[in-house]
Design a protein around this motif. Structure first.
Motif, short mmCIF file in Angstrom:
data_model
loop_
_atom_site.label_atom_id
_atom_site.label_comp_id
_atom_site.label_asym_id
_atom_site.label_seq_id
_atom_site.Cartn_x
_atom_site.Cartn_y
_atom_site.Cartn_z
N MET A 40 -8.60 49.25 -6.84
CA MET A 40 -8.27 49.82 -7.75
C MET A 40 -7.44 50.41 -9.58
O MET A 40 -7.71 50.58 -10.24
CB MET A 40 -7.69 51.86 -6.73
N GLU A 41 -6.04 49.70 -8.99
CA GLU A 41 -5.22 48.79 -9.96
C GLU A 41 -5.68 48.20 -10.76
O GLU A 41 -6.02 48.48 -11.87
CB GLU A 41 -3.76 48.78 -9.07
N SER A 42 -6.57 47.50 -10.19
CA SER A 42 -7.32 46.22 -11.56
C SER A 42 -8.50 47.60 -12.26
O SER A 42 -8.72 46.48 -13.26
CB SER A 42 -7.98 45.70 -10.43
N MET A 43 -8.35 48.27 -11.32
CA MET A 43 -9.53 49.39 -12.64
C MET A 43 -8.73 50.08 -12.68
O MET A 43 -9.28 51.30 -13.70
CB MET A 43 -10.18 49.78 -11.91
N GLY A 44 -7.62 50.21 -13.05
CA GLY A 44 -6.42 51.12 -14.18
C GLY A 44 -6.31 52.24 -13.01
O GLY A 44 -5.29 53.47 -13.87
N TYR A 45 -6.15 52.60 -11.94
CA TYR A 45 -6.22 53.88 -11.23
C TYR A 45 -4.61 53.13 -10.43
O TYR A 45 -5.05 52.33 -9.39
CB TYR A 45 -7.42 54.01 -10.22
N ASP A 46 -3.68 54.16 -10.46
CA ASP A 46 -2.73 53.81 -9.75
C ASP A 46 -2.05 54.55 -8.29
O ASP A 46 -3.13 55.14 -8.38
CB ASP A 46 -1.17 53.66 -11.04
N LYS A 47 -1.24 54.11 -7.45
CA LYS A 47 -1.08 54.99 -6.47
C LYS A 47 -0.99 56.15 -6.63
O LYS A 47 -1.52 56.88 -5.78
CB LYS A 47 -0.10 54.15 -5.24
N ARG A 48 -0.30 56.53 -7.21
CA ARG A 48 0.23 58.05 -7.77
C ARG A 48 -0.74 58.72 -8.04
O ARG A 48 -1.21 59.62 -7.80
CB ARG A 48 0.72 58.41 -9.39
N GLU A 49 -1.56 58.18 -8.68
CA GLU A 49 -3.04 58.40 -9.07
C GLU A 49 -4.39 59.45 -8.49
O GLU A 49 -4.86 60.17 -7.80
CB GLU A 49 -4.17 57.93 -10.53
N ILE A 50 -4.43 58.45 -7.24
CA ILE A 50 -5.19 58.09 -5.91
C ILE A 50 -3.89 58.95 -5.32
O ILE A 50 -5.18 59.73 -4.47
CB ILE A 50 -4.73 56.96 -5.02
N LEU A 51 -2.83 58.95 -5.03
CA LEU A 51 -2.17 60.48 -4.22
C LEU A 51 -2.80 61.33 -4.63
O LEU A 51 -3.06 62.48 -3.79
CB LEU A 51 -0.87 59.93 -4.42
N SER A 52 -2.52 61.79 -5.74
CA SER A 52 -2.98 63.18 -6.31
C SER A 52 -4.66 63.30 -6.08
O SER A 52 -4.87 64.47 -5.45
CB SER A 52 -2.98 63.11 -7.94
N ASP A 53 -4.83 62.42 -5.80
CA ASP A 53 -6.69 62.45 -5.89
C ASP A 53 -7.37 62.81 -4.17
O ASP A 53 -7.22 64.32 -3.80
CB ASP A 53 -7.62 61.43 -6.45
N ARG A 54 -6.27 62.36 -3.21
CA ARG A 54 -6.15 62.22 -1.95
C ARG A 54 -5.81 63.81 -1.80
O ARG A 54 -6.39 64.39 -0.50
CB ARG A 54 -5.64 61.58 -1.20
N VAL A 55 -4.94 64.33 -1.93
CA VAL A 55 -3.82 65.42 -1.77
C VAL A 55 -5.08 66.92 -2.09
O VAL A 55 -5.46 67.61 -1.23
CB VAL A 55 -2.75 65.86 -2.66
N GLU A 56 -5.44 66.34 -3.59
CA GLU A 56 -6.49 67.78 -3.27
C GLU A 56 -8.13 67.63 -2.67
O GLU A 56 -8.55 68.61 -2.06
CB GLU A 56 -6.64 67.09 -5.25
N LYS A 57 -8.32 66.95 -2.12
CA LYS A 57 -9.41 66.08 -1.29
C LYS A 57 -9.02 67.30 -0.14
O LYS A 57 -9.78 67.15 0.63
CB LYS A 57 -10.15 65.03 -1.23
N ALA A 58 -7.61 66.78 0.14
CA ALA A 58 -7.28 67.48 1.80
C ALA A 58 -6.91 68.85 1.27
O ALA A 58 -7.50 69.36 2.26
CB ALA A 58 -5.65 66.66 1.91
#
Length: 213
Positions: A27-45
């Motif tokens: 994901m980071e190689s595609m420009g998505y860092d862990k902060r963005e992933i965390l935000s996305d997962r919190v939204e989905k939760a």
């Protein structure tokens, strides 16, 4: 169809969770860092908890309708209640999987952040980053506590629903349905408590997402 979609969602989460390091690197190689992933997962939760809240409320309504049974096919009554229970169980599994995925990426983010703080040569910047990390962790701890508390509240409700469904399965008669009346108050209390915890958790998620923006 709904149950299949939930099962597929949960399976996808577990697969990603099991290969988290590889997933985050990709994901980071595609420009998505862990902060963005965390935000996305919190939204989905958060959305999963909203769905669960609605599903458990729906199951309670179905349970009330069973208690108020006034003639008809008992088998159909049982099947409706069983469907509601199964949907609640699937939704509870999805909520747990979503929270697990939030914890996984949060731990990875905080580990990375802590490690990178050591790389600073500027003491002022290092202290600023340490303070931001501490504040984010504090906010996150409140979030995950609220999420886990809400998750735990689902267990007694699921247990009560399962007991009643199982009892009806082997006692399809009007007398058995009448005996469920005594359980209605307890189940309603548990569902009300669950919904309150869900609302708290959803509010915490909204607040946490804002800190990541």
């Amino acid at each position: 169809m709904k149950r299949f979609a939930l099962a597929l969602s949960i399976l996808t989460l577990f697969l990603a969770y099991g290969c988290s390091k590889t997933y985050y690197s990709a994901m980071e190689s595609m420009g998505y860092d862990k902060r963005e992933i965390l935000s996305d997962r919190v939204e989905k939760a958060r959305e999963s908890q909203k769905d669960a809240k609605e599903q458990f409320a729906s199951a309670l309504d179905q349970f009330k309708s069973v208690v108020d049974f006034d003639g008809g096919k008992l088998q159909a009554v049982y099947e409706k209640l069983n469907d509601e229970y199964e949907d609640c169980k699937d939704q509870a599994d999805d909520v747990k999987a979503r929270i697990d995925s939030v914890e996984d990426v949060a731990n990875a983010l905080f580990d990375e952040w802590s490690g990178e703080i050591k790389q600073y040569t500027n003491a002022k910047l290092r202290r600023s980053s340490e303070q931001k990390l501490a504040a984010t962790k504090k906010k996150y701890n409140g979030l995950i506590k609220a999420m886990r508390n809400a998750e735990k509240k689902m267990h007694p409700v699921l247990g009560a629903f399962h007991d009643q469904v199982l009892y009806l399965k082997h006692n399809l008669n009007a007398k058995a349905i009448a005996s469920l009346q005594g359980e209605l108050t307890s189940i309603r209390t548990n569902v009300d408590s669950l919904i309150k915890e869900m609302d708290k958790s959803i509010a915490e998620a909204d607040s946490f997402i804002k800190t990541l923006e």
